[in-house]
Design an enzyme around this catalytic site. Structure first.
Site, PDB file in Angstrom:
ATOM      1  CG  ASN A  49      -3.569  -2.190  -3.802  1.00 31.70           C
ATOM      2  OD1 ASN A  49      -3.218  -1.256  -4.526  1.00 31.70           O
ATOM      3  ND2 ASN A  49      -2.855  -2.602  -2.763  1.00 31.70           N
TER       4      ASN A  49
ATOM      5  CE  LYS B 295      -0.401  -5.408  -3.997  1.00 33.24           C
ATOM      6  NZ  LYS B 295       0.328  -6.308  -3.170  1.00 33.24           N
TER       7      LYS B 295
ATOM      8  CG  HIS C 115      -1.244  -2.206   1.273  1.00 34.57           C
ATOM      9  ND1 HIS C 115      -0.045  -2.883   1.152  1.00 34.57           N
ATOM     10  CD2 HIS C 115      -2.182  -2.967   0.660  1.00 34.57           C
ATOM     11  CE1 HIS C 115      -0.263  -4.010   0.482  1.00 34.57           C
ATOM     12  NE2 HIS C 115      -1.549  -4.086   0.177  1.00 34.57           N
TER      13      HIS C 115
ATOM     14  CD  GLU D  21       2.500  -4.318  -1.147  1.00 33.11           C
ATOM     15  OE1 GLU D  21       2.043  -3.454  -1.918  1.00 33.11           O
ATOM     16  OE2 GLU D  21       2.255  -5.532  -1.269  1.00 33.11           O
TER      17      GLU D  21
ATOM     18  CD  GLU E 128      -4.661  -6.370   2.287  1.00 33.62           C
ATOM     19  OE1 GLU E 128      -5.147  -6.818   1.261  1.00 33.62           O
ATOM     20  OE2 GLU E 128      -3.763  -5.514   2.289  1.00 33.62           O
TER      21      GLU E 128
ATOM     22  N   GLY F 265       0.470 -11.531  -1.992  1.00 30.92           N
ATOM     23  CA  GLY F 265       1.293 -11.797  -3.171  1.00 30.92           C
ATOM     24  C   GLY F 265       2.078 -13.094  -3.116  1.00 30.92           C
TER      25      GLY F 265
ATOM     26  CB  SER G  40      -2.921 -15.183  -1.896  1.00 30.12           C
ATOM     27  OG  SER G  40      -1.568 -14.749  -1.931  1.00 30.12           O
TER      28      SER G  40
ATOM     29  N   GLY H  53      -5.114  -7.848  -4.728  1.00 31.03           N
ATOM     30  CA  GLY H  53      -4.002  -7.250  -5.453  1.00 31.03           C
ATOM     31  C   GLY H  53      -3.884  -7.845  -6.844  1.00 31.03           C
ATOM     32  N   GLY H  54      -3.009  -8.832  -6.994  1.00 26.14           N
ATOM     33  CA  GLY H  54      -2.689  -9.414  -8.298  1.00 26.14           C
ATOM     34  C   GLY H  54      -3.895  -9.802  -9.137  1.00 26.14           C
TER      35      GLY H  54
HETATM   36  C1  PEP Z   1      -2.946  -6.521  -1.517  1.00 30.30           C
HETATM   37  O1  PEP Z   1      -2.052  -5.949  -2.108  1.00 30.30           O
HETATM   38  O2  PEP Z   1      -3.646  -5.882  -0.728  1.00 30.30           O
HETATM   39  C2  PEP Z   1      -3.158  -7.938  -1.760  1.00 30.30           C
HETATM   40  C3  PEP Z   1      -4.024  -8.564  -1.031  1.00 30.30           C
HETATM   41  O3  PEP Z   1      -2.405  -8.516  -2.772  1.00 30.30           O
HETATM   42  P1  PEP Z   1      -2.608  -9.995  -3.377  1.00 30.30           P
HETATM   43  O4  PEP Z   1      -4.092 -10.183  -3.631  1.00 30.30           O
HETATM   44  O5  PEP Z   1      -1.819  -9.985  -4.653  1.00 30.30           O
HETATM   45  O6  PEP Z   1      -2.103 -10.952  -2.371  1.00 30.30           O
END
Ligand code: PEP
Length: 246
Positions: free
Chosen positions: A9, A11, A91, A93, A161, A167, A206, A227-228
């Site tokens: 993702n 984002k 999600h 967010e 999640e 993050g 993460s 994500g990251g």
């Molecule tokens: C996400 O945005 O769904 C996520 C899991 O981000 P990250 O891996 O950066 O924690």
């Protein structure tokens, strides 16, 4: 047998130059499914870059309606036309920034099905909820409220999640991950029978090259929503490889 899934993702990150990262990702024969969800304006270009590669493209959100006066929103069919095979819905967010409810997330998942997309339905608790006595009940209620009755193993993926792990570099203990994923599997199987037993459940929050292999050891973890660490092939590829080896 549930096929493993590594979903990224991006984002609100990504430039046309970053699409080159996608062309280097490899899954290996019979390897995990690989999906990247870039921001909507990059979807068509991402679909072009990944044509003929093992990487599929997905959206990050869709509207519950098929069309109409909804400025700034995107219909699921538009994502499909742009080359997407899946869309993330609910999600945390989106739930936080746009006050999305379980009922709205469920309606978005139904819109995804109608457009021929797989819905990746996100659920997960806040830190306060994790510390309280009802954490699993709260997650179970989210799962129930956000998942349509018409969910199947083909049209739905669940992403667990924990909000406090997204993050932040923090991850739940393996005990917590196993307990939560086992609960989700039990609930899905009770509600959907074989479809629930075969529905994929991803962990997200993460996930990094350094912790992926341990997380993927859990029986009911069928992959990750990342994500990251999905922004650079150098980080995402080792996660795909850890999933392939699990
Ligand atoms: C996400 O945005 O769904 C996520 C899991 O981000 P990250 O891996 O950066 O924690």
């Amino acid at each position: 047998m549930r096929r493993k899934l590594a979903a990224g993702n991006w984002k609100m990150n990504g430039t046309p130059e970053m699409l080159a990262e996608l062309s280097t990702l490899t899954g290996g024969e019979n390897g995990p499914q690989i999906l990247i969800c870039p921001p909507a304006p990059l979807l068509t270009r991402a679909a072009d870059v990944t044509l003929g590669s093992p990487v599929e493209i997905g959206g990050q959100d869709c509207h519950a309606n098929p069309k109409g006066a909804h400025t700034g929103d995107i219909a699921a069919s538009m994502l499909k036309d742009a080359g997407a095979s899946a869309v993330i819905v609910g999600h945390s967010e989106r739930r936080t920034d746009h006050a999305e409810t379980d009922a709205q997330v469920r309606a978005k998942a139904e819109a995804a099905y109608a457009a021929g997309l797989t819905a990746i339905i996100c659920i997960g608790e806040s830190e306060e909820e994790r510390l309280g006595p009802d954490c699993l009940d709260i997650i179970a209620a989210q799962l129930d409220g956000s998942t349509p009755d018409t969910a199947t193993a083909d049209n739905t993926v669940i992403a667990y999640e924990p909000i406090w792990a997204i993050g932040t570099g923090r991850v739940p203990t393996m005990e917590q991950i196993i307990e939560t994923h086992d609960m989700i599997r039990t609930k899905l199987t009770a509600r959907f029978g074989d479809a629930g037993a075969n529905m994929r459940v991803l962990y997200g929050g993460s996930v990094k090259p350094t912790n992926a292999a341990e997380i993927f050891e859990a029986e009911n973890v069928d992959g990750a929503l990342v994500g990251g660490a999905s922004l650079k092939a150098a980080d995402f590829q080792p996660i795909i490889d850890a999933l392939a080896a699990s």
